[in-house]
Write an enzyme that holds these catalytic residues in place. Sequence first.
Site, PDB file in Angstrom:
ATOM      1  N   SER A  23       0.922  -1.236  -0.089  1.00  0.00           N
ATOM      2  CA  SER A  23      -0.104  -0.037   0.004  1.00  0.00           C
ATOM      3  C   SER A  23       0.684   1.455   0.026  1.00  0.00           C
ATOM      4  O   SER A  23       0.187   2.427  -0.020  1.00  0.00           O
ATOM      5  CB  SER A  23      -0.958   0.207   1.137  1.00  0.00           C
ATOM      6  OG  SER A  23      -0.214  -0.072   2.390  1.00  0.00           O
ATOM      7  N   ASN A  61      -2.733  -1.981  13.321  1.00  0.00           N
ATOM      8  CA  ASN A  61      -4.184  -1.725  13.176  1.00  0.00           C
ATOM      9  C   ASN A  61      -4.379  -0.176  13.847  1.00  0.00           C
ATOM     10  O   ASN A  61      -5.636   0.190  13.234  1.00  0.00           O
ATOM     11  CB  ASN A  61      -5.097  -3.055  13.775  1.00  0.00           C
ATOM     12  CG  ASN A  61      -4.554  -4.366  12.962  1.00  0.00           C
ATOM     13  OD1 ASN A  61      -3.973  -4.274  12.110  1.00  0.00           O
ATOM     14  ND2 ASN A  61      -4.867  -5.513  13.495  1.00  0.00           N
ATOM     15  N   THR A 114     -39.169  25.936 -11.333  1.00  0.00           N
ATOM     16  CA  THR A 114     -39.621  24.715 -10.874  1.00  0.00           C
ATOM     17  C   THR A 114     -39.819  23.928 -12.199  1.00  0.00           C
ATOM     18  O   THR A 114     -40.519  24.367 -12.945  1.00  0.00           O
ATOM     19  CB  THR A 114     -40.443  24.774  -9.823  1.00  0.00           C
ATOM     20  OG1 THR A 114     -41.915  25.323 -10.531  1.00  0.00           O
ATOM     21  CG2 THR A 114     -40.351  25.715  -8.677  1.00  0.00           C
ATOM     22  N   HIS A 115     -39.544  22.685 -11.973  1.00  0.00           N
ATOM     23  CA  HIS A 115     -39.710  21.617 -13.209  1.00  0.00           C
ATOM     24  C   HIS A 115     -38.914  22.273 -14.509  1.00  0.00           C
ATOM     25  O   HIS A 115     -39.435  21.829 -15.602  1.00  0.00           O
ATOM     26  CB  HIS A 115     -41.088  21.422 -13.452  1.00  0.00           C
ATOM     27  CG  HIS A 115     -41.880  21.087 -12.342  1.00  0.00           C
ATOM     28  ND1 HIS A 115     -42.296  19.865 -11.991  1.00  0.00           N
ATOM     29  CD2 HIS A 115     -42.643  22.012 -11.369  1.00  0.00           C
ATOM     30  CE1 HIS A 115     -42.943  19.942 -10.757  1.00  0.00           C
ATOM     31  NE2 HIS A 115     -43.041  21.157 -10.435  1.00  0.00           N
ATOM     32  N   SER A 172     -13.030  24.428 -29.346  1.00  0.00           N
ATOM     33  CA  SER A 172     -13.203  23.404 -30.062  1.00  0.00           C
ATOM     34  C   SER A 172     -12.050  22.851 -31.262  1.00  0.00           C
ATOM     35  O   SER A 172     -11.859  24.036 -31.678  1.00  0.00           O
ATOM     36  CB  SER A 172     -14.549  23.390 -30.808  1.00  0.00           C
ATOM     37  OG  SER A 172     -14.408  22.426 -32.015  1.00  0.00           O
ATOM     38  N   LYS A 192     -16.374  28.071 -31.090  1.00  0.00           N
ATOM     39  CA  LYS A 192     -16.934  27.410 -29.679  1.00  0.00           C
ATOM     40  C   LYS A 192     -16.150  27.996 -28.784  1.00  0.00           C
ATOM     41  O   LYS A 192     -14.967  28.209 -28.341  1.00  0.00           O
ATOM     42  CB  LYS A 192     -16.760  25.859 -29.891  1.00  0.00           C
ATOM     43  CG  LYS A 192     -17.770  25.230 -30.688  1.00  0.00           C
ATOM     44  CD  LYS A 192     -19.224  25.507 -30.292  1.00  0.00           C
ATOM     45  CE  LYS A 192     -19.748  24.778 -29.057  1.00  0.00           C
ATOM     46  NZ  LYS A 192     -19.535  23.389 -29.161  1.00  0.00           N
ATOM     47  N   GLU A 205     -18.449  21.625 -16.761  1.00  0.00           N
ATOM     48  CA  GLU A 205     -18.942  20.189 -17.103  1.00  0.00           C
ATOM     49  C   GLU A 205     -18.139  19.172 -16.220  1.00  0.00           C
ATOM     50  O   GLU A 205     -18.636  18.104 -15.949  1.00  0.00           O
ATOM     51  CB  GLU A 205     -18.563  19.825 -18.697  1.00  0.00           C
ATOM     52  CG  GLU A 205     -19.511  20.669 -19.533  1.00  0.00           C
ATOM     53  CD  GLU A 205     -19.240  20.840 -21.009  1.00  0.00           C
ATOM     54  OE1 GLU A 205     -20.209  20.294 -21.749  1.00  0.00           O
ATOM     55  OE2 GLU A 205     -18.059  20.929 -21.270  1.00  0.00           O
ATOM     56  N   TYR A 250      -9.710  -6.447  12.717  1.00  0.00           N
ATOM     57  CA  TYR A 250      -9.127  -5.669  11.417  1.00  0.00           C
ATOM     58  C   TYR A 250      -9.092  -6.990  10.479  1.00  0.00           C
ATOM     59  O   TYR A 250      -8.993  -8.008  10.982  1.00  0.00           O
ATOM     60  CB  TYR A 250      -7.854  -5.410  11.700  1.00  0.00           C
ATOM     61  CG  TYR A 250      -7.143  -4.983  10.517  1.00  0.00           C
ATOM     62  CD1 TYR A 250      -7.079  -3.543  10.047  1.00  0.00           C
ATOM     63  CD2 TYR A 250      -5.988  -5.776   9.832  1.00  0.00           C
ATOM     64  CE1 TYR A 250      -6.576  -3.360   8.760  1.00  0.00           C
ATOM     65  CE2 TYR A 250      -5.508  -5.506   8.901  1.00  0.00           C
ATOM     66  CZ  TYR A 250      -5.604  -4.048   8.302  1.00  0.00           C
ATOM     67  OH  TYR A 250      -5.100  -3.701   7.100  1.00  0.00           O
ATOM     68  N   LYS A 270      -8.310   3.619   1.638  1.00  0.00           N
ATOM     69  CA  LYS A 270      -7.636   4.885   1.326  1.00  0.00           C
ATOM     70  C   LYS A 270      -7.831   5.577   0.094  1.00  0.00           C
ATOM     71  O   LYS A 270      -8.057   6.682   0.037  1.00  0.00           O
ATOM     72  CB  LYS A 270      -6.335   4.837   1.654  1.00  0.00           C
ATOM     73  CG  LYS A 270      -5.979   4.713   3.262  1.00  0.00           C
ATOM     74  CD  LYS A 270      -4.651   4.333   3.605  1.00  0.00           C
ATOM     75  CE  LYS A 270      -4.928   3.430   4.871  1.00  0.00           C
ATOM     76  NZ  LYS A 270      -5.418   2.045   4.763  1.00  0.00           N
TER      77      LYS A 270
HETATM   78  N1  ARG Z   1      -1.379  -1.156   5.289  1.00  0.00           N
HETATM   79  C1  ARG Z   1      -2.147  -1.594   6.180  1.00  0.00           C
HETATM   80  C2  ARG Z   1      -3.653  -1.195   5.892  1.00  0.00           C
HETATM   81  O1  ARG Z   1      -3.641   0.027   5.066  1.00  0.00           O
HETATM   82  C3  ARG Z   1      -1.768  -1.610   7.646  1.00  0.00           C
HETATM   83  C4  ARG Z   1      -2.436  -2.421   8.457  1.00  0.00           C
HETATM   84  C5  ARG Z   1      -1.880  -3.636   8.578  1.00  0.00           C
HETATM   85  N2  ARG Z   1      -2.149  -4.549   9.437  1.00  0.00           N
HETATM   86  C6  ARG Z   1      -2.116  -5.779   9.359  1.00  0.00           C
HETATM   87  N3  ARG Z   1      -2.257  -6.605  10.496  1.00  0.00           N
HETATM   88  N4  ARG Z   1      -1.710  -6.481   8.270  1.00  0.00           N
HETATM   89  O2  ARG Z   1      -4.666  -1.462   6.492  1.00  0.00           O
END
Ligand code: ARG
Length: 472
Positions: free
Chosen positions: A30, A117, A162-163, A284, A290, A297, A324, A332
């Site tokens: 990650s 975690n 409206t509408h 354009s 244009k 948009e 976890y 993320k």
């Molecule tokens: N990169 C992991 C995440 O975003 C971190 C936590 C990893 N924890 C584990 N027990 N492998 O969740």
Amino acid sequence: MAKNTNKVAKAWGGVFTESTDAQMEKFSESISFDSRMYAQDIRGSIGHARMLADVGILTNEEFEAIERELLAIKARIEAGDFEYSTALEDIHMHVEKALIEKLGDVGRKLHTARSRNDQVSTDFRLWIRDSIDALDTLLEALQKAFVGRCDGDFDVVVPAYTHTQRAQPVLAPHIWLAYVEKLQRDRERLADCRRRVNTLSLGAAACAGTSLPIDRTKTAEYLGFERIAANSVDVSSDRDFALEFAFDMAQIAIHLSGWAEDWIWQSTVEFDFIKLPQKFCTGSSIMPQKVNPDALELIRGKTARTVGNLQALLMLTKGIPLAYNRDLQEDKEPIFDSYDTVSASLALAAPIVSGAELKRESIASRLDKGYLDATSFMEYLIRLGVPQRSAHGIVGRLVRKGIDSGRVLAEMPLDELRSECDAIDERVYDYLGAANAVKAMKSYGSTAPDQVRAQIDSWKNLLGLASASTNG
Ligand code: ARG
């Protein structure tokens, strides 16, 4: 017993007899996206280490060395002098490994009473907290752009729809403040989300807490968290805070999308209500004439991602057992993407709002189309004592006569008006025409000029803008 000499040095590698498969390493990393949380990771680690020193798990010298080296790592990352490797998985491992390289055994103590975690949850909460604050500033700037137009546009009457049909006349600033209200709710939602985001996860460790004598109130204090999560299993599995943030961002994008849609069609030749600043338009490749509203948009179009990201997070978390699970690493990228999208859209929206010009003459030249004053006329009849349903019918029949003969209501002579209702007198003309219809308004929150003036003043006050001139 034969030892696996091929083994890559993983922080968790003790129990392993096989090294990680190369595809697995690539699949599970990650660092390619969570490196974005380096500052929060380091901040969290310093807060954690300071607490460990408070309770005597680290000496003060050890804490000072850890803090110094963590700050040096931060400076190296910011200078681009830090190497990332997929073998080290994530930002947490990278920072810790770099610390151990510098400090040896002292560095090896940092991860005491902590798991990745509760660490990743802390980093993410800190990152989201910072992002909420940045979004709030951008939302406020956009509110200021709308409020900043209000005095200059105060005398412009526009149709409200409206509408998508012409409905009633309103002051242009009444429309601007409608957007300001929506943005204010967006800010309030974020502030409310921030309260729950601002909860300390550290100390929950993997899922059960720790037998070591930590002091979570200290950690919370050092990291500016207002409360301490009370259940370690919950902490380990909780991503509600990220989901509500994703919703809040999607709602902002949807508000922007609605505004963009309005201004896109209002800037067409058919409407000719508004001229967009050219620096936010593009041309354009084939049609030389244009000038396209691409920024608007794209603001409208990019809303799709923010809704998709929310949907992805809802699906991600829907069937995850306690506590976890590695699935949660997928939380993320959607959040980062929504944040990038919404912050860029807000940053672009503010100068578009300030820089656009209302096409006053064009708006005024067609303001008597669509019988915008019909409701005002009906309310005049109600004030004369005509029941609402009857008044509605009277005005409807007169509008029909107007449509059939190509006239607006104000062009009809009194006798003709009275042919539908003999209570009508000369004063009716004070309520006919778009400008009169606006002036006749009274209720709180309406487009009555004094109501709109009061609202502008109150927003200026709230947003810290110079207050209105009294003759506005
Ligand atoms: N990169 C992991 C995440 O975003 C971190 C936590 C990893 N924890 C584990 N027990 N492998 O969740």
